[in-house]
Design a protein around this motif. Structure first.
Motif, PDB file in Angstrom:
ATOM      1  N   THR A  94      -5.385   4.202   4.812  1.00  0.00           N
ATOM      2  CA  THR A  94      -6.680   4.509   4.000  1.00  0.00           C
ATOM      3  C   THR A  94      -6.890   5.995   3.891  1.00  0.00           C
ATOM      4  O   THR A  94      -6.867   6.675   2.886  1.00  0.00           O
ATOM      5  CB  THR A  94      -7.966   3.961   4.370  1.00  0.00           C
ATOM      6  OG1 THR A  94      -8.019   2.347   4.117  1.00  0.00           O
ATOM      7  CG2 THR A  94      -9.198   4.401   3.388  1.00  0.00           C
ATOM      8  N   PRO A 119       0.877  -1.495  -0.064  1.00  0.00           N
ATOM      9  CA  PRO A 119      -0.108  -0.043   0.099  1.00  0.00           C
ATOM     10  C   PRO A 119       0.829   1.297  -0.109  1.00  0.00           C
ATOM     11  O   PRO A 119       0.513   2.234  -0.600  1.00  0.00           O
ATOM     12  CB  PRO A 119      -0.931  -0.088   1.415  1.00  0.00           C
ATOM     13  CG  PRO A 119      -0.071  -0.981   2.305  1.00  0.00           C
ATOM     14  CD  PRO A 119       0.628  -2.013   1.276  1.00  0.00           C
ATOM     15  N   PHE A 129      -5.758  -2.394  -4.725  1.00  0.00           N
ATOM     16  CA  PHE A 129      -6.174  -1.658  -3.752  1.00  0.00           C
ATOM     17  C   PHE A 129      -7.477  -0.973  -3.577  1.00  0.00           C
ATOM     18  O   PHE A 129      -8.104  -0.753  -2.610  1.00  0.00           O
ATOM     19  CB  PHE A 129      -4.931  -0.605  -3.419  1.00  0.00           C
ATOM     20  CG  PHE A 129      -3.691  -1.415  -2.774  1.00  0.00           C
ATOM     21  CD1 PHE A 129      -3.828  -1.925  -1.567  1.00  0.00           C
ATOM     22  CD2 PHE A 129      -2.813  -1.448  -3.516  1.00  0.00           C
ATOM     23  CE1 PHE A 129      -2.799  -2.555  -0.914  1.00  0.00           C
ATOM     24  CE2 PHE A 129      -1.339  -1.999  -3.000  1.00  0.00           C
ATOM     25  CZ  PHE A 129      -1.359  -2.763  -1.567  1.00  0.00           C
ATOM     26  N   PHE A 149      -5.516  -0.120   8.920  1.00  0.00           N
ATOM     27  CA  PHE A 149      -5.924  -0.002   7.544  1.00  0.00           C
ATOM     28  C   PHE A 149      -6.682   1.466   7.478  1.00  0.00           C
ATOM     29  O   PHE A 149      -6.535   1.914   6.460  1.00  0.00           O
ATOM     30  CB  PHE A 149      -7.092  -1.126   7.495  1.00  0.00           C
ATOM     31  CG  PHE A 149      -6.520  -2.598   7.132  1.00  0.00           C
ATOM     32  CD1 PHE A 149      -5.258  -2.573   6.878  1.00  0.00           C
ATOM     33  CD2 PHE A 149      -7.388  -3.584   7.234  1.00  0.00           C
ATOM     34  CE1 PHE A 149      -4.983  -4.173   6.280  1.00  0.00           C
ATOM     35  CE2 PHE A 149      -7.158  -4.770   6.892  1.00  0.00           C
ATOM     36  CZ  PHE A 149      -5.731  -5.007   6.440  1.00  0.00           C
ATOM     37  N   GLU A 174      -7.373  -9.976   3.671  1.00  0.00           N
ATOM     38  CA  GLU A 174      -6.138  -9.301   3.879  1.00  0.00           C
ATOM     39  C   GLU A 174      -6.074  -9.055   5.497  1.00  0.00           C
ATOM     40  O   GLU A 174      -4.743  -9.050   6.167  1.00  0.00           O
ATOM     41  CB  GLU A 174      -6.291  -7.822   3.477  1.00  0.00           C
ATOM     42  CG  GLU A 174      -4.910  -6.767   3.377  1.00  0.00           C
ATOM     43  CD  GLU A 174      -3.910  -7.237   2.536  1.00  0.00           C
ATOM     44  OE1 GLU A 174      -2.855  -6.417   2.552  1.00  0.00           O
ATOM     45  OE2 GLU A 174      -3.963  -8.420   2.061  1.00  0.00           O
ATOM     46  N   PHE A 210      -9.509  -1.978   1.831  1.00  0.00           N
ATOM     47  CA  PHE A 210      -8.684  -3.109   2.244  1.00  0.00           C
ATOM     48  C   PHE A 210      -9.850  -4.184   2.393  1.00  0.00           C
ATOM     49  O   PHE A 210      -9.365  -5.445   2.708  1.00  0.00           O
ATOM     50  CB  PHE A 210      -8.166  -2.770   3.710  1.00  0.00           C
ATOM     51  CG  PHE A 210      -6.927  -2.074   3.358  1.00  0.00           C
ATOM     52  CD1 PHE A 210      -5.602  -2.942   2.952  1.00  0.00           C
ATOM     53  CD2 PHE A 210      -6.713  -0.895   3.704  1.00  0.00           C
ATOM     54  CE1 PHE A 210      -4.582  -1.980   2.708  1.00  0.00           C
ATOM     55  CE2 PHE A 210      -5.412  -0.060   3.503  1.00  0.00           C
ATOM     56  CZ  PHE A 210      -4.470  -0.557   2.975  1.00  0.00           C
ATOM     57  N   TYR A 213      -8.472   3.497  -1.334  1.00  0.00           N
ATOM     58  CA  TYR A 213      -8.197   2.254  -1.020  1.00  0.00           C
ATOM     59  C   TYR A 213      -9.656   1.259  -0.313  1.00  0.00           C
ATOM     60  O   TYR A 213     -10.203   2.232   0.352  1.00  0.00           O
ATOM     61  CB  TYR A 213      -7.260   1.996   0.188  1.00  0.00           C
ATOM     62  CG  TYR A 213      -5.727   2.371  -0.268  1.00  0.00           C
ATOM     63  CD1 TYR A 213      -5.585   2.620  -1.427  1.00  0.00           C
ATOM     64  CD2 TYR A 213      -4.769   2.232   0.709  1.00  0.00           C
ATOM     65  CE1 TYR A 213      -4.071   2.627  -2.083  1.00  0.00           C
ATOM     66  CE2 TYR A 213      -3.355   2.315   0.155  1.00  0.00           C
ATOM     67  CZ  TYR A 213      -2.956   2.624  -1.218  1.00  0.00           C
ATOM     68  OH  TYR A 213      -1.854   2.686  -1.878  1.00  0.00           O
TER      69      TYR A 213
END
Length: 239
Positions: free
Chosen positions: A78, A12, A126, A74, A55, A90, A88
């Motif tokens: 993000t 990422p 992503f 996350f 993930e 996730f 993004y």
């Protein structure tokens, strides 16, 4: 000037770093003289082509963190990605081995469309929850970038670019690269991580100045060089 960027499609921060570097390059006065080369790196080469689990599950197992810690990570990443114009998701990321995607990247690079394919792969992974280990997904991405679908299938099936991918990873190891993204400017300057755009801008300026030093010329009058004491110029103390 050459810029080599080691990164992984399943990273990422590599996508965020790409955006920040692109912004710095876009405002660089000599951007048309910069050649960007994408180099391959794998954060986890042990992954199967298709991994069972999300993930979140994968990172909990791999990093030994709690589910709440990974979820918080996350959210933070993000938000940072959103500041760079990236969306993004996730929750929809498909965990997969990225080696085949790197093979596609080398094929794309050979045809002059490496940057477009790199962008498409990162976005697919992503932002759109696509499986970068799925050969048909890779064929579609390559085809949309202008590659011949039959050539993409053939090269993926025969692993035409395997040695090129391994060569990039070997080169990264020899340079001591242990994390990505990693930027090497003119084989001299290294920048680790998705640094702020301002740092990339300074790195580009410094690398350019090092490789293109200013040469001072002495003015000539009537065939005789004029010394520095004869030059007419203004400075902080006056003219």
């Amino acid at each position: 000037m050459k810029v080599e960027i080691w990164s992984d499609v399943a990273c990422p921060w590599c996508y965020i770093g790409k955006r920040r570097f692109e912004r710095a390059l876009g405002s660089f006065a000599h951007r048309d003289d910069v050649e960007v080369h994408w180099r391959s790196y794998q954060l986890d080469p042990t992954l199967p082509d298709h991994h069972d689990g999300t993930e979140l599950d994968y990172l909990v197992d791999r990093k030994g963190m709690s589910r709440s810690q990974v979820s918080q990570m996350f959210e933070q990443v993000t938000a940072i990605a959103a500041d760079e114009g990236l969306d993004y998701d996730f929750g929809s990321v498909v965990v997969a081995n990225s080696f085949a995607a790197h093979e596609l990247l080398h094929l794309a690079k050979a045809h002059g469309v490496g940057d477009g394919v790199k962008e498409a792969l990162l976005s697919a992974h992503f932002e759109h929850g696509e499986d970068i280990g799925d050969r048909e997904v890779l064929v579609r991405i390559g085809t949309e970038a202008g590659l011949a679908p039959d050539e993409v299938r053939r090269d993926l099936e025969t692993h035409t670019w395997r040695d090129a991918v391994v060569g990039d990873i070997t080169a990264a190891n020899s340079l001591g690269i242990r994390g990505v993204p990693f930027f090497v400017l003119d084989d001299k300057y290294g920048v680790s991580g998705a640094q702020p755009t301002e740092l990339f801008a300074r790195a580009l300026d410094q690398a350019w100045q090092e490789s293109h030093p200013l040469v001072m010329l002495q003015p000539v009058t009537s065939g005789v060089a004029v010394g520095a004491t004869d030059a007419v110029a203004c400075g902080p103390d006056g003219c």
